[in-house]
Write an enzyme that holds these catalytic residues in place. Sequence first.
Site, PDB file in Angstrom:
ATOM      1  N   LYS A 170       0.880  -1.171   0.000  1.00  0.00           N
ATOM      2  CA  LYS A 170       0.000   0.000   0.000  1.00  0.00           C
ATOM      3  C   LYS A 170       0.916   1.219   0.000  1.00  0.00           C
ATOM      4  CE  LYS A 170      -2.146   3.502   2.002  1.00  0.00           C
ATOM      5  NZ  LYS A 170      -1.818   4.584   1.066  1.00  0.00           N
ATOM      6  N   GLU A 245       8.690   1.730  11.658  1.00  0.00           N
ATOM      7  CA  GLU A 245       9.802   2.671  11.442  1.00  0.00           C
ATOM      8  C   GLU A 245       9.190   4.061  11.462  1.00  0.00           C
ATOM      9  OE1 GLU A 245      12.881   1.666  11.135  1.00  0.00           O
ATOM     10  OE2 GLU A 245      12.551  -0.469  10.782  1.00  0.00           O
ATOM     11  N   CYS A 279      13.377  11.111   7.737  1.00  0.00           N
ATOM     12  CA  CYS A 279      13.096  10.685   9.112  1.00  0.00           C
ATOM     13  C   CYS A 279      14.349  10.721   9.973  1.00  0.00           C
ATOM     14  CB  CYS A 279      12.498   9.291   9.103  1.00  0.00           C
ATOM     15  SG  CYS A 279      13.502   8.126   8.180  1.00  0.00           S
ATOM     16  N   GLU A 377       9.108  16.590  15.699  1.00  0.00           N
ATOM     17  CA  GLU A 377       9.614  16.400  14.344  1.00  0.00           C
ATOM     18  C   GLU A 377       8.886  17.372  13.417  1.00  0.00           C
ATOM     19  OE1 GLU A 377       8.413  12.888  12.089  1.00  0.00           O
ATOM     20  OE2 GLU A 377      10.515  12.546  11.654  1.00  0.00           O
TER      21      GLU A 377
END
Length: 471
Positions: A170, A245, A279, A377
């Site tokens: 996906k 993750e 990331c 973040e």
Amino acid sequence: MRDYLKFFIDGEWVDPSGNATADLVNPATEEVSGRIALGSAEDVDKAVQAARRAFADYSRTSREERLALLRAIKVQYDKRQSDLAVAITEEMGAPASLAAGFHTFLGTGHLDTAIAVLEKFAFEKKEGDTLIVKEPIGVCGLITPWNWPINQVTVKVFPALAAGCAIVLKPPQLAAYSAQILAEILEAAGVPNGVFNMVQGKGSVIGSALSTHPDVDMISFTGSESVGVQISKDAAATVKRVCLELGGKSPFIVLDDEDMAANVTGATTGMMINSGQTCSAGSRLLVPAARLDEARAVAATAANAVTVGNPTGNAAMGPVVSREQFDTVQAYIEKGIEEGAELVAGGVGRPDGLDKGFFVRPTIFAATNDKVVAREEIFGPVLVMIGYADLDEAIEIANDTDFGLAGYVNGKDLETCRSVAKQIRAGAIYVNGGFDFHAPFGGYKRSGNGREWGEHGFAEYLETKAIIGHG
Ligand code: NAP
Ligand code: MG
């Protein structure tokens, strides 16, 4: 205009069960660049059933058969690499040189790594009278984000194929084009029917249909913390393996030596790559407090030197991926100013001369580690500089975060770098720009619980069987 209106299921391009579609917007021009179909739980179920059927044979293929398949994929991947690069620029705005370079090169690297790991991996081991066997886990639902789109798909798909698993991918809506081309690559390479399937659509529909599906054995997810938590809950009822993750706020520690200025420049330029949408970005730059003024000046020069503009041209930095991402990043820059972080470079609004597109100014704050801009973040080209009195304080600041994905240590004295690296609580620490496709990558703390890359990433797709009394 791209029209990607079919899903790849059981070795064929098939029509979705419904007729919902979504337009995709080019983030540099804000114009519609194409359309994708939005699937449903019914499409997911078809794909999972195809994968389940295919797994029966594919899981019993030999090492040599799977190596031959991966090598065939490599031939096709090489042929379509420039198509992938163009798609990545169009869908998420990466500069052409970055898309044709690191973005697609990461896919090649993960493919070569999957081949190298499979060539050598010991699937069986004797311990006394017990035979320990590693077997493919089954049907894997792979859910990926848009920011390094081909990296994130290939770091899952290639090891899963190498391990003998069947896949339902996906991809993110925002990076659907490169995923479509990857599916075409796998088709051209002759991946057996049903071993690789792809359904496009909304995460809340397709992703959750995968996470809750009783015939999916494992979910590997890369993306945000909130979605990772939701997937874990959705997958709990069927006791799937869930590999997450997630995000980060990684420290970049620059030692106090004669290379400080060069290292600050490198850290600043590095932060702006991919518009900061990485990331593992070193988004907290820790510099000696006694030299903060010097470091600020150097960082400002480096940030102001980053050219921002049309990603099909020569600009070093393109836009961020979407209007939503642009608004989020702008709100963080405003928040930083409002909470009293010192603006060292950049700021709110688009760079001069750009009145269209989701372009953000390369921005630097100097702040303490308690500020929102130092804790959350941002996922944009925003760097926060923090002064440290001594190395003990640097390590304390580095570890004072909810995340633990990566860390960076740059300095002349390798022994000091190594000692600092050992004390950072994070899954991947890069010393003086080190890079290794075989090194495991993944998070401590709220950055996740899985490992990707290399043999560790491959092993995530395996179950362990003990045959006791084997003799
Ligand atoms: P996201 O919003 O979490 O989306 C990631 C994927 O999950 C997309 O495919 C999304 O689909 C899907 N999704 C959304 N809701 C879902 C649900 N309820 N169930 C299942 N799947 C669902 O993340 P993003 O905004 O794309 O990416 C940015 C985040 O990824 C950042 O936090 C970044 O740090 C993290 N990231 C981590 C790593 C790593 O290796 N640790 C690498 C890169 C990025 P749609 O968006 O298509 O609806
Ligand atoms: Mg999102």
